[in-house]
Write an enzyme that holds these catalytic residues in place. Structure first.
Site, short mmCIF file in Angstrom:
data_model
loop_
_atom_site.label_atom_id
_atom_site.label_comp_id
_atom_site.label_asym_id
_atom_site.label_seq_id
_atom_site.Cartn_x
_atom_site.Cartn_y
_atom_site.Cartn_z
N ASN A 26 0.83 -1.21 0.00
CA ASN A 26 0.00 0.00 0.00
C ASN A 26 0.86 1.25 0.00
O ASN A 26 1.97 1.26 0.56
CB ASN A 26 -0.92 0.01 1.22
CG ASN A 26 -1.84 -1.21 1.26
OD1 ASN A 26 -2.09 -1.83 0.23
ND2 ASN A 26 -2.29 -1.57 2.45
N ILE A 27 0.33 2.29 -0.60
CA ILE A 27 1.06 3.57 -0.65
C ILE A 27 0.44 4.58 0.31
O ILE A 27 0.85 5.75 0.33
CB ILE A 27 1.12 4.10 -2.10
CG1 ILE A 27 -0.26 4.38 -2.69
CG2 ILE A 27 1.89 3.13 -2.98
CD1 ILE A 27 -0.20 5.02 -4.09
N HIS B 65 5.93 -0.64 -2.68
CA HIS B 65 5.41 0.02 -3.87
C HIS B 65 5.40 1.53 -3.74
O HIS B 65 4.74 2.22 -4.52
CB HIS B 65 3.98 -0.48 -4.17
CG HIS B 65 3.94 -1.91 -4.61
ND1 HIS B 65 2.79 -2.66 -4.60
CD2 HIS B 65 4.92 -2.74 -5.06
CE1 HIS B 65 3.05 -3.88 -5.03
NE2 HIS B 65 4.34 -3.96 -5.30
N THR C 249 -4.59 -9.03 0.65
CA THR C 249 -4.08 -8.93 -0.71
C THR C 249 -4.64 -10.07 -1.55
O THR C 249 -4.80 -11.19 -1.08
CB THR C 249 -2.54 -8.92 -0.75
OG1 THR C 249 -2.10 -8.80 -2.10
CG2 THR C 249 -1.95 -10.15 -0.11
C1 BV8 Z 1 8.29 -5.83 -11.26
C2 BV8 Z 1 1.60 1.22 -6.71
C3 BV8 Z 1 10.32 -6.35 -12.29
C4 BV8 Z 1 0.93 2.28 -7.47
C5 BV8 Z 1 1.28 -1.02 -7.63
C6 BV8 Z 1 6.17 -12.23 -12.40
C7 BV8 Z 1 7.31 -11.83 -11.72
C8 BV8 Z 1 7.66 -10.49 -11.63
C9 BV8 Z 1 6.84 -9.52 -12.22
C10 BV8 Z 1 5.70 -9.91 -12.89
C11 BV8 Z 1 5.36 -11.25 -12.99
N1 BV8 Z 1 4.20 -11.33 -13.70
C12 BV8 Z 1 3.80 -10.09 -14.03
C13 BV8 Z 1 4.70 -9.20 -13.59
C14 BV8 Z 1 4.62 -7.74 -13.77
C15 BV8 Z 1 3.80 -7.02 -12.72
C16 BV8 Z 1 2.61 -7.81 -12.22
O1 BV8 Z 1 2.67 -8.47 -11.21
N2 BV8 Z 1 1.52 -7.69 -12.95
C17 BV8 Z 1 0.28 -8.34 -12.53
C18 BV8 Z 1 -0.89 -7.40 -12.78
C19 BV8 Z 1 0.16 -9.65 -13.31
N3 BV8 Z 1 4.62 -6.66 -11.60
C20 BV8 Z 1 5.34 -5.51 -11.67
O2 BV8 Z 1 5.38 -4.83 -12.66
C21 BV8 Z 1 6.16 -5.14 -10.45
N4 BV8 Z 1 7.50 -4.86 -10.86
O3 BV8 Z 1 7.98 -6.98 -11.27
O4 BV8 Z 1 9.48 -5.37 -11.70
C22 BV8 Z 1 11.57 -5.69 -12.65
C23 BV8 Z 1 12.73 -6.46 -12.63
C24 BV8 Z 1 13.90 -5.86 -12.96
C25 BV8 Z 1 13.94 -4.52 -13.30
C26 BV8 Z 1 12.77 -3.76 -13.31
C27 BV8 Z 1 11.59 -4.35 -13.00
C28 BV8 Z 1 5.66 -3.85 -9.80
C29 BV8 Z 1 4.28 -4.02 -9.26
C30 BV8 Z 1 3.88 -2.77 -8.46
C31 BV8 Z 1 2.86 -1.98 -9.22
N5 BV8 Z 1 2.34 -0.92 -8.37
N6 BV8 Z 1 0.86 -0.02 -6.86
C32 BV8 Z 1 -0.46 2.54 -6.97
O5 BV8 Z 1 -0.86 2.08 -5.87
O6 BV8 Z 1 -1.15 3.24 -7.70
S1 BV8 Z 1 0.43 -2.48 -7.62
C33 BV8 Z 1 -1.07 -2.39 -6.85
O7 BV8 Z 1 -1.51 -3.75 -6.70
C34 BV8 Z 1 -1.05 -1.87 -5.43
O8 BV8 Z 1 0.24 -1.70 -4.89
C35 BV8 Z 1 -1.73 -2.99 -4.68
O9 BV8 Z 1 -1.40 -3.01 -3.34
C36 BV8 Z 1 -1.16 -4.12 -5.42
C37 BV8 Z 1 -1.69 -5.46 -5.10
O10 BV8 Z 1 -3.08 -5.37 -5.02
P1 BV8 Z 1 -3.75 -5.76 -3.62
O11 BV8 Z 1 -3.13 -4.95 -2.55
O12 BV8 Z 1 -3.70 -7.24 -3.46
O13 BV8 Z 1 -5.22 -5.24 -3.82
P2 BV8 Z 1 -6.42 -6.01 -4.54
O14 BV8 Z 1 -7.51 -5.04 -4.74
O15 BV8 Z 1 -5.90 -6.78 -5.72
O16 BV8 Z 1 -6.87 -7.10 -3.45
C38 BV8 Z 1 -7.45 -6.66 -2.23
C39 BV8 Z 1 -7.75 -7.89 -1.41
O17 BV8 Z 1 -8.28 -7.46 -0.15
C40 BV8 Z 1 -8.79 -8.80 -2.03
O18 BV8 Z 1 -8.35 -10.15 -1.95
C41 BV8 Z 1 -10.04 -8.62 -1.15
O19 BV8 Z 1 -10.78 -9.80 -1.02
C42 BV8 Z 1 -9.42 -8.24 0.16
N7 BV8 Z 1 -10.29 -7.40 1.02
C43 BV8 Z 1 -11.21 -6.48 0.63
N8 BV8 Z 1 -11.80 -5.95 1.73
C44 BV8 Z 1 -11.22 -6.53 2.81
C45 BV8 Z 1 -10.26 -7.46 2.36
N9 BV8 Z 1 -9.51 -8.21 3.19
C46 BV8 Z 1 -9.72 -8.04 4.52
N10 BV8 Z 1 -10.63 -7.18 5.03
C47 BV8 Z 1 -11.38 -6.41 4.22
N11 BV8 Z 1 -12.28 -5.55 4.75
#
Ligand code: BV8
Length: 241
Positions: free
Chosen positions: A96-97, A113, A181
């Site tokens: 989280n940010i 992040h 997450t």
């Molecule tokens: C990188 C900041 C490499 C900005 C964000 C495999 C390996 C490595 C990389 C990859 C890979 N496959 C794909 C990739 C690339 C990519 C990626 O993962 N893409 C995904 C979409 C497939 N990853 C990247 O690009 C990362 N960088 O790998 O760099 C590299 C290597 C060498 C040199 C250079 C680079 C960077 C990723 C970071 C991106 N930035 N955010 C902003 O916030 O605007 S990501 C964004 O998603 C947020 O940070 C967020 O936190 C993050 C994850 O999401 P979640 O936090 O899980 O949120 P979500 O809504 O998805 O889920 C919420 C959960 O809460 C749910 O399950 C829900 O049920 C639950 N919930 C809801 N209410 C409640 C609850 N739980 C409890 N109580 C409640 N009340």
């Protein structure tokens, strides 16, 4: 297992831990990615293509967070209490940010992040606190360059922060907790498997519903974070895991 000073804990948190504080998650039905495409606002290419739109996206989130109406909840507070009472180290690694872990009292904390209330100059790399809107014409307070200030957040395709420190902590921990997450974003989503490689660490997912990686955890606890996280912290402080 009992609490001893050499047994360390790593807690990964995501947007779900801040949901009950009033901040949107990303992938829930009413989440951020249901309203805007991540390709349009959360990549370096998007910023190069349309910096005004990217600034507007982060300005809206920053002013909401800095506006005074968003507060840490019982889940953030429970993790701060765990760090204060557990004899070993407790590291919170948040995706989280927002600043709700700090406001709850967490000190041993990594924002992998980045942070919404900071901006970075792409020219001199200086990082500044910022609560007001950021615009394309703003000048860097250090090197005076204009148009080089960006949100201090990690976009898709960019390297998350403090990864060596995180992997060292994952390799050394006896307990890995994942809170709020969906397990969609890497490398954070792979941390549970990294912990599994290092031997007998216990792993637990605390979430509203099963994440993509739910089957990788030894233990799962489902419910709202403000209920399940304080209860789990009480349990491990009283009787370990
Ligand atoms: C990188 C900041 C490499 C900005 C964000 C495999 C390996 C490595 C990389 C990859 C890979 N496959 C794909 C990739 C690339 C990519 C990626 O993962 N893409 C995904 C979409 C497939 N990853 C990247 O690009 C990362 N960088 O790998 O760099 C590299 C290597 C060498 C040199 C250079 C680079 C960077 C990723 C970071 C991106 N930035 N955010 C902003 O916030 O605007 S990501 C964004 O998603 C947020 O940070 C967020 O936190 C993050 C994850 O999401 P979640 O936090 O899980 O949120 P979500 O809504 O998805 O889920 C919420 C959960 O809460 C749910 O399950 C829900 O049920 C639950 N919930 C809801 N209410 C409640 C609850 N739980 C409890 N109580 C409640 N009340």
């Amino acid at each position: 297992m009992s609490a001893t000073s050499e047994r360390h804990i790593v807690v990964l948190t995501g947007a779900g831990i801040s949901k009950e504080s009033g901040l949107d998650t990303f992938r829930d039905a009413d989440g951020i990615w249901a309203k805007v495409r991540l390709e349009d606002v959360a990549t370096p290419e998007a910023f190069a293509r349309d910096p005004v739109a990217v600034h507007a996206f982060y300005n809206a989130r920053r002013s909401r967070l800095a506006g005074g109406g968003v507060h840490p909840n019982a889940a953030h507070e429970a993790l701060a209490r765990l760090a204060g009472e557990w004899p070993g180290r407790v590291l919170v690694v948040t995706q989280n940010i927002d600043d709700l872990h700090e406001k709850a009292g967490s000190r041993n904390l990594v924002h992998m992040h980045g942070e919404l209330l900071k901006v970075r100059c792409a020219a001199c790399q200086r990082v500044f606190p910022r609560t007001s809107d950021l615009g394309v014409g703003d000048a860097c307070g250090d090197c005076a360059a204009t148009g080089t200030l960006r949100p201090h957040v990690v976009w898709f395709g960019e390297m998350p922060m403090e990864m060596e420190r995180i992997y060292d902590a994952l390799s050394a921990c006896a307990l890995f907790m994942s809170v709020g997450t969906s397990g969609n974003v890497y490398p954070a989503a792979g941390f549970v498997e990294h912990v599994g490689l290092s031997g007998d660490a216990h792993t637990v997912e605390l979430n509203l519903e099963p994440s993509v990686g739910a089957s990788l955890f030894a233990e799962t606890v489902y419910g709202p974070a403000t209920e399940v996280v304080p209860a789990y912290v009480d349990r491990i402080l009283e009787q370990g895991w």
